[in-house]
Write a protein that holds these residues in place. Structure first.
Motif, PDB file in Angstrom:
ATOM      1  N   VAL A   1     -14.730  20.171   4.387  1.00  0.00           N
ATOM      2  CA  VAL A   1     -14.939  21.534   4.874  1.00  0.00           C
ATOM      3  C   VAL A   1     -14.179  21.703   6.188  1.00  0.00           C
ATOM      4  O   VAL A   1     -14.397  20.959   7.139  1.00  0.00           O
ATOM      5  CB  VAL A   1     -16.434  21.833   5.071  1.00  0.00           C
ATOM      6  N   THR A   2     -13.257  22.648   6.215  1.00  0.00           N
ATOM      7  CA  THR A   2     -12.445  22.870   7.429  1.00  0.00           C
ATOM      8  C   THR A   2     -12.552  24.305   7.927  1.00  0.00           C
ATOM      9  O   THR A   2     -12.234  24.574   9.077  1.00  0.00           O
ATOM     10  CB  THR A   2     -10.952  22.617   7.141  1.00  0.00           C
ATOM     11  N   GLY A   3     -12.966  25.227   7.097  1.00  0.00           N
ATOM     12  CA  GLY A   3     -12.857  26.645   7.407  1.00  0.00           C
ATOM     13  C   GLY A   3     -11.428  27.106   7.194  1.00  0.00           C
ATOM     14  O   GLY A   3     -10.531  26.270   7.002  1.00  0.00           O
ATOM     15  N   PRO A   4     -11.190  28.454   7.236  1.00  0.00           N
ATOM     16  CA  PRO A   4      -9.841  28.983   7.015  1.00  0.00           C
ATOM     17  C   PRO A   4      -8.865  28.406   8.041  1.00  0.00           C
ATOM     18  O   PRO A   4      -9.190  28.273   9.223  1.00  0.00           O
ATOM     19  CB  PRO A   4     -10.005  30.492   7.214  1.00  0.00           C
ATOM     20  N   THR A   5      -7.667  28.032   7.602  1.00  0.00           N
ATOM     21  CA  THR A   5      -6.725  27.343   8.482  1.00  0.00           C
ATOM     22  C   THR A   5      -5.721  28.289   9.121  1.00  0.00           C
ATOM     23  O   THR A   5      -4.986  27.883  10.012  1.00  0.00           O
ATOM     24  CB  THR A   5      -5.926  26.286   7.697  1.00  0.00           C
ATOM     25  N   GLY A   6      -5.634  29.520   8.612  1.00  0.00           N
ATOM     26  CA  GLY A   6      -4.655  30.460   9.164  1.00  0.00           C
ATOM     27  C   GLY A   6      -3.261  30.297   8.613  1.00  0.00           C
ATOM     28  O   GLY A   6      -2.320  30.933   9.083  1.00  0.00           O
ATOM     29  N   THR A   7      -3.106  29.462   7.604  1.00  0.00           N
ATOM     30  CA  THR A   7      -1.793  29.377   6.954  1.00  0.00           C
ATOM     31  C   THR A   7      -2.002  29.020   5.490  1.00  0.00           C
ATOM     32  O   THR A   7      -3.141  28.847   5.040  1.00  0.00           O
ATOM     33  CB  THR A   7      -0.881  28.344   7.636  1.00  0.00           C
ATOM     34  N   ASN A   8      -0.908  28.935   4.740  1.00  0.00           N
ATOM     35  CA  ASN A   8      -1.034  28.616   3.319  1.00  0.00           C
ATOM     36  C   ASN A   8       0.291  28.144   2.749  1.00  0.00           C
ATOM     37  O   ASN A   8       1.237  28.917   2.655  1.00  0.00           O
ATOM     38  CB  ASN A   8      -1.515  29.836   2.526  1.00  0.00           C
ATOM     39  N   VAL A   9       0.355  26.862   2.427  1.00  0.00           N
ATOM     40  CA  VAL A   9       1.496  26.366   1.651  1.00  0.00           C
ATOM     41  C   VAL A   9       0.954  25.712   0.375  1.00  0.00           C
ATOM     42  O   VAL A   9       1.375  24.628  -0.029  1.00  0.00           O
ATOM     43  CB  VAL A   9       2.385  25.390   2.453  1.00  0.00           C
ATOM     44  N   ASN A  10       0.003  26.396  -0.247  1.00  0.00           N
ATOM     45  CA  ASN A  10      -0.602  25.976  -1.512  1.00  0.00           C
ATOM     46  C   ASN A  10      -1.429  24.689  -1.377  1.00  0.00           C
ATOM     47  O   ASN A  10      -1.925  24.386  -0.308  1.00  0.00           O
ATOM     48  CB  ASN A  10       0.451  25.873  -2.613  1.00  0.00           C
ATOM     49  N   ASP A  11      -1.567  23.975  -2.492  1.00  0.00           N
ATOM     50  CA  ASP A  11      -2.463  22.813  -2.496  1.00  0.00           C
ATOM     51  C   ASP A  11      -1.789  21.587  -1.884  1.00  0.00           C
ATOM     52  O   ASP A  11      -0.569  21.469  -1.866  1.00  0.00           O
ATOM     53  CB  ASP A  11      -2.875  22.481  -3.934  1.00  0.00           C
ATOM     54  N   PHE A  12      -2.644  20.672  -1.437  1.00  0.00           N
ATOM     55  CA  PHE A  12      -2.181  19.402  -0.877  1.00  0.00           C
ATOM     56  C   PHE A  12      -2.984  18.284  -1.531  1.00  0.00           C
ATOM     57  O   PHE A  12      -4.202  18.333  -1.558  1.00  0.00           O
ATOM     58  CB  PHE A  12      -2.401  19.384   0.639  1.00  0.00           C
ATOM     59  N   ARG A  13      -2.264  17.296  -2.075  1.00  0.00           N
ATOM     60  CA  ARG A  13      -2.935  16.153  -2.709  1.00  0.00           C
ATOM     61  C   ARG A  13      -2.370  14.854  -2.165  1.00  0.00           C
ATOM     62  O   ARG A  13      -1.152  14.727  -2.015  1.00  0.00           O
ATOM     63  CB  ARG A  13      -2.720  16.156  -4.229  1.00  0.00           C
ATOM     64  N   ALA A  14      -3.259  13.932  -1.857  1.00  0.00           N
ATOM     65  CA  ALA A  14      -2.823  12.623  -1.370  1.00  0.00           C
ATOM     66  C   ALA A  14      -3.687  11.557  -2.041  1.00  0.00           C
ATOM     67  O   ALA A  14      -4.910  11.671  -2.067  1.00  0.00           O
ATOM     68  CB  ALA A  14      -2.968  12.543   0.141  1.00  0.00           C
ATOM     69  N   ILE A  15      -3.035  10.552  -2.601  1.00  0.00           N
ATOM     70  CA  ILE A  15      -3.747   9.451  -3.252  1.00  0.00           C
ATOM     71  C   ILE A  15      -3.246   8.146  -2.643  1.00  0.00           C
ATOM     72  O   ILE A  15      -2.078   7.797  -2.795  1.00  0.00           O
ATOM     73  CB  ILE A  15      -3.496   9.434  -4.772  1.00  0.00           C
ATOM     74  N   ILE A  16      -4.154   7.458  -1.942  1.00  0.00           N
ATOM     75  CA  ILE A  16      -3.789   6.169  -1.347  1.00  0.00           C
ATOM     76  C   ILE A  16      -4.135   5.049  -2.322  1.00  0.00           C
ATOM     77  O   ILE A  16      -5.221   5.037  -2.898  1.00  0.00           O
ATOM     78  CB  ILE A  16      -4.522   5.958   0.000  1.00  0.00           C
TER      79      ILE A  16
ATOM     80  N   PRO B   1       0.832  -1.197   0.000  1.00  0.00           N
ATOM     81  CA  PRO B   1       0.000   0.000   0.000  1.00  0.00           C
ATOM     82  C   PRO B   1       0.871   1.253   0.000  1.00  0.00           C
ATOM     83  O   PRO B   1       1.855   1.314   0.727  1.00  0.00           O
ATOM     84  CB  PRO B   1      -0.779  -0.120   1.319  1.00  0.00           C
ATOM     85  N   ALA B   2       0.481   2.228  -0.813  1.00  0.00           N
ATOM     86  CA  ALA B   2       1.310   3.427  -0.962  1.00  0.00           C
ATOM     87  C   ALA B   2       0.440   4.671  -0.974  1.00  0.00           C
ATOM     88  O   ALA B   2      -0.767   4.605  -1.228  1.00  0.00           O
ATOM     89  CB  ALA B   2       2.100   3.351  -2.273  1.00  0.00           C
ATOM     90  N   VAL B   3       1.061   5.806  -0.670  1.00  0.00           N
ATOM     91  CA  VAL B   3       0.360   7.072  -0.864  1.00  0.00           C
ATOM     92  C   VAL B   3       1.233   7.967  -1.727  1.00  0.00           C
ATOM     93  O   VAL B   3       2.444   8.062  -1.533  1.00  0.00           O
ATOM     94  CB  VAL B   3       0.011   7.766   0.476  1.00  0.00           C
ATOM     95  N   LEU B   4       0.603   8.572  -2.749  1.00  0.00           N
ATOM     96  CA  LEU B   4       1.280   9.547  -3.601  1.00  0.00           C
ATOM     97  C   LEU B   4       0.925  10.929  -3.075  1.00  0.00           C
ATOM     98  O   LEU B   4      -0.253  11.258  -2.952  1.00  0.00           O
ATOM     99  CB  LEU B   4       0.801   9.411  -5.051  1.00  0.00           C
ATOM    100  N   LEU B   5       1.939  11.725  -2.776  1.00  0.00           N
ATOM    101  CA  LEU B   5       1.711  13.061  -2.221  1.00  0.00           C
ATOM    102  C   LEU B   5       2.263  14.113  -3.167  1.00  0.00           C
ATOM    103  O   LEU B   5       3.340  13.941  -3.728  1.00  0.00           O
ATOM    104  CB  LEU B   5       2.413  13.180  -0.868  1.00  0.00           C
ATOM    105  N   SER B   6       1.532  15.209  -3.341  1.00  0.00           N
ATOM    106  CA  SER B   6       2.103  16.314  -4.110  1.00  0.00           C
ATOM    107  C   SER B   6       1.554  17.642  -3.637  1.00  0.00           C
ATOM    108  O   SER B   6       0.478  17.720  -3.053  1.00  0.00           O
ATOM    109  CB  SER B   6       1.867  16.138  -5.618  1.00  0.00           C
ATOM    110  N   GLY B   7       2.352  18.688  -3.869  1.00  0.00           N
ATOM    111  CA  GLY B   7       1.945  20.052  -3.542  1.00  0.00           C
ATOM    112  C   GLY B   7       2.063  20.938  -4.762  1.00  0.00           C
ATOM    113  O   GLY B   7       2.198  20.451  -5.882  1.00  0.00           O
TER     114      GLY B   7
END
Lengths: 417, 417
Positions: free
Chosen positions: A400-415, A304-310
């Motif tokens: 839905v999370t509401g504003p997080t107070g930070t920003n390092v662009n998009d987050f993608r995870a595929i398991i 099992p693997a997860v592909l992560l990208s930003g």
């Protein structure tokens, strides 16, 4: 669907990028003398507040952030100014900041809180140039198509702050720079044009680039560039000795945090890139192709693997639907893995808002397209109408999370299991 | 630039996909009785010729290929027919092929030479349906946006050949199927609608899908689908016992061949996917992001490494330039790695022609953008005008091979050192 684990990875990524946490983890040592805080960028007011709360000792300072991004601080003055096009407020703040760091001693410490957007927030044209000149130079650079490294080298020639020139003015005080990075590769010299970081590359190289990229500089600025000694000199390397730089938050660090969590859950974690760009739906198709390869052939990563990208994708509007980059990415991915077992994905904006609606992102898997059709929604038509929000809302798969107070662009995870 | 190694990998990929080589490597054993050759697809005439040359014994047969794709054979009749919209020639050939395999004995061997495009080349409407009905069904399927597996299950309900029905007619003779695959994942049941391969999925499931995907079937066909026993029955699994299937050429096998060569040259070879789809320039950006991650952080693959991928991208025409999918991919990649050291790439069509010009593809690296600018070409403007051919021609970086005689879609290789 691995919804829980996906969501945990997203929250780990966001938590890692919180200025409060990140600043606390990277405090410089206390100086014998005074502590002066400077800084600029979208996250810099939050960093200032976190620093005030964590710092055991007196400090003063001035930090510039974007209009609406201010925080209440006790000892550090927070100035709001215009971004991305600079204004008078930023111009005046830059001057005051330079005054503040002049005449310090070797016992003093300057803490620089640098984050994305800081370049526009600290306009400081070199002697002989006007504020308008600096704007015209910036427009010429953006129109040139030059890569960010080249743009920075050139931009810095015309500034008394960028490319380490602000740090040079702090000497002989030490400068400890904390960076919240928004640039691919996290080179701190490229965040906010690196006011405290020496940038390699000479005046001579800048002249060559101006020719190579056919830069349409204002005649005045061009004359200064090709002339001798008219512009602010490149700071000598010696002034940076004893200084320190820490990247305290970035897409890469957030992806690392998510990867750690995934490994603890028994997955192989593959960080594909912290800086994926391109049209969201096509980026989704490529991620889907990679996930299919893992699902069907157990390569190039083992299940099992997860592909992560930003990084940050773009959306070309074709229809009138609702949704953001991450929704589009996921809808295209869902179509490309339609019917496949064992693949589930999350894509979301780390600032908590993906586009114009209230969601941070959404979830998708090989059954998403079927669920949409059962809800009376044709997945391809929804993608054609840019209505990812409507689609994922209809099947209860929004995040839905509401504003997080930070920003390092998009987050993608595929398991892939 | 790693131009030599990149080019060697491309040639290894193409060589692996040559029908002559591939057929020779996968010959079935000789039967006691007769050997009958059937087949359909764009590569099937070449496969027939290779089989004739390699086969030690008598054989006869009939193979259908696309107009212009015929080969000269001595014992196997080659018929040319229309693709992608079937015509009378294909219809008549399908009937003759069914007659040819009827009345065989258990000692006889049927060799089926199947390749992409074979579905349209063997139109054989089920009893009660006309040629026009089959066309209308096909249009309804294409408009539905259903995944290929669903389309195949439905299409097969209306055919007397597809989904293993041709093999059923060969019984009790054994059927040895050789497949040149053009589908993601290389499921042989999906190549040319698998005339010799049993497809899982019942009539009942086909009816469910027709509702789920809101298929706009001709009323006549719809009535047949929902009625009982009006259509060709799904072949019983028993008739496939003793049959064999070999995928002898595919994007995956070609990528494997390139990976083997790369490993022998000391590189880590990562096959990302054999079926990447999406807009070429965006696919290029994602590949560039991955290459940057490897170049800058030595992950998710260790340097020196090569990233390999196959599949077929698309190009949305915006300008009036010349070029194909692979040129667009590379030009976008070149822009995204502008100035970076240690990355070099090749992208090319394995059929030897990338789009409308004479080149198979091109080469690019981190200096490509600089070379273009020195030649007076703005890389972004060239991409905007869809003029990748003009750009790579100007700097001598085209790859020209001429037609290769095979096709397993696009081939991309990115070396990172």
């Amino acid at each position: 669907m691995d919804r829980d684990l996906l969501e945990k990875m997203f929250h780990a990524a966001v938590a890692q990028a919180q200025p409060a946490l990140a600043v606390r983890q990277h405090l410089p040592g206390k100086p014998k003398g005074r502590t002066i805080v400077i800084g600029a960028g979208k996250a810099s007011a939050q960093m200032a507040r976190a620093l005030e709360e964590a710092w055991a000792g007196p400090l003063t300072g001035l930090v510039v952030t974007r209009y609406g991004y201010g925080e209440t601080c006790e000892h550090i003055e927070i100035v709001e100014a215009a971004h991305p096009v600079p204004d008078e407020a930023g111009f005046l703040a830059a001057r005051r900041m330079m005054e503040m760091v002049s005449g310090l001693s070797a016992d003093d410490l300057v803490i620089a809180l640098i984050s994305g957007g800081g370049s526009a927030l600290l306009p400081a044209p070199a002697p002989g140039l006007t504020f308008d000149d600096e704007q015209a130079i910036n427009r010429a650079l953006l129109a040139s198509g030059a890569p960010i490294g080249v743009m920075n080298l050139l931009r810095n020639q015309f500034s008394t702050i960028k490319g380490g020139r602000l740090a040079a003015q702090c000497a002989p005080a030490r400068v400890a720079t904390l960076v919240v990075s928004d640039v691919p590769g996290d080179d701190p010299a490229l965040v906010a044009s690196g006011p405290t970081i020496p940038l390699g590359g000479s005046r001579e190289l800048a002249r060559k680039y101006a020719t190579l990229y056919r830069l349409n500089l204002p005649p005045h600025a061009h004359a200064l560039l090709v002339g001798e000694d008219n512009l602010a000199p490149t700071p000598d390397d010696a002034v940076f000795r004893g200084n320190s730089v820490r990247t305290i938050a970035s897409a890469a660090l957030s992806l690392d945090a998510a990867a750690k969590l995934a490994r603890e859950a028994g997955l192989e974690a593959a960080i594909l890139s912290d800086s994926v760009e391109g049209e969201a739906r096509d980026v989704g198709q490529v991620h889907a192709a990679l996930a299919r390869e893992v699902a069907m052939r157990n390569r190039p990563f083992r299940k099992p693997a997860v592909l992560l990208s930003g990084g940050e994708t773009t959306v070309t509007l074709r229809g009138k639907g609702r949704g953001g980059r991450n929704g589009e990415f996921l809808l295209a991915l869902a179509i490309a893995i339609d019917g496949l077992e064992g693949i589930s994905a999350l894509a979301a904006d780390t600032d908590g808002i993906d586009g114009s609606e209230n969601n941070a992102g959404a979830f998708a898997d090989g059954q998403t397209a079927t669920r949409l059709r059962k809800a009376g929604i044709d997945p391809l038509a929804a993608l054609g109408a840019n209505d990812a929000y409507g689609a994922f809302e209809a099947i209860g798969d929004l995040l839905v999370t509401g504003p997080t107070g930070t920003n390092v662009n998009d987050f993608r995870a595929i398991i892939v299991r």
